[in-house]
Scaffold this active site. Structure first.
Site, PDB file in Angstrom:
ATOM      1  N   GLY A 180       0.818  -1.216   0.000  1.00 18.15           N
ATOM      2  CA  GLY A 180       0.000   0.000   0.000  1.00 18.15           C
ATOM      3  C   GLY A 180       0.849   1.261   0.000  1.00 18.15           C
TER       4      GLY A 180
ATOM      5  CD  GLU B 299       1.654   0.013   7.986  1.00 16.62           C
ATOM      6  OE1 GLU B 299       0.412   0.048   8.091  1.00 16.62           O
ATOM      7  OE2 GLU B 299       2.240   0.333   6.942  1.00 16.62           O
TER       8      GLU B 299
END
Length: 131
Positions: free
Chosen positions: A9, A71
């Protein structure tokens, strides 16, 4: 210690968080089993049927700890984590058959739009979104 990390991503080159990967060594393109959903300004990876496209990088333990923070992964506390690092087996690419780590989305995905082809770069082009 070195770790093989599959990214799919906003950490990929040309996308919003690519600077977080500076210092990592590119190991090759890869596809892994799973699927992607659109969870807002980034994709969520889910274990399951399908194939997700991305790239594998070698990172050291210090870099990996920094990425865990990016993250929103809280080591040792899966409930508090938005993503959780898990192992997957590479389906195709130069690392086919190898185990690599990736960030799996760890929140409910009800109402999230599926990304059926599993390619986030292609998806943001299709929907006309910045990374």
């Amino acid at each position: 210690m070195k770790h093989a990390l599959f990214i799919y991503g906003t950490l990929m080159p040309g996308l919003r968080l690519e600077a977080e990967m500076h210092g990592a060594r590119f190991m090759g393109p890869a596809q892994v089993p799973g699927r992607l959903v659109d969870v807002g300004r980034y994709p969520g990876f889910l274990q399951g049927n399908g194939s997700v496209s991305g790239e594998v990088y070698e990172v050291d333990a210090v870099h990996l700890a920094r990425l865990d923070a990016v993250e929103d992964m809280v080591p040792g506390d899966r409930v508090a984590s938005q993503y959780w690092r898990e192992e997957v087996t590479v389906l195709s690419g130069p690392l086919q058959g190898q185990q690599v780590q990736t960030y799996v989305y760890n929140r409910p995905v009800d109402g999230c739009r599926p990304i059926p082809h599993g390619d986030y770069r292609r998806y943001i082009r299709e929907v006309g979104r910045e990374s």
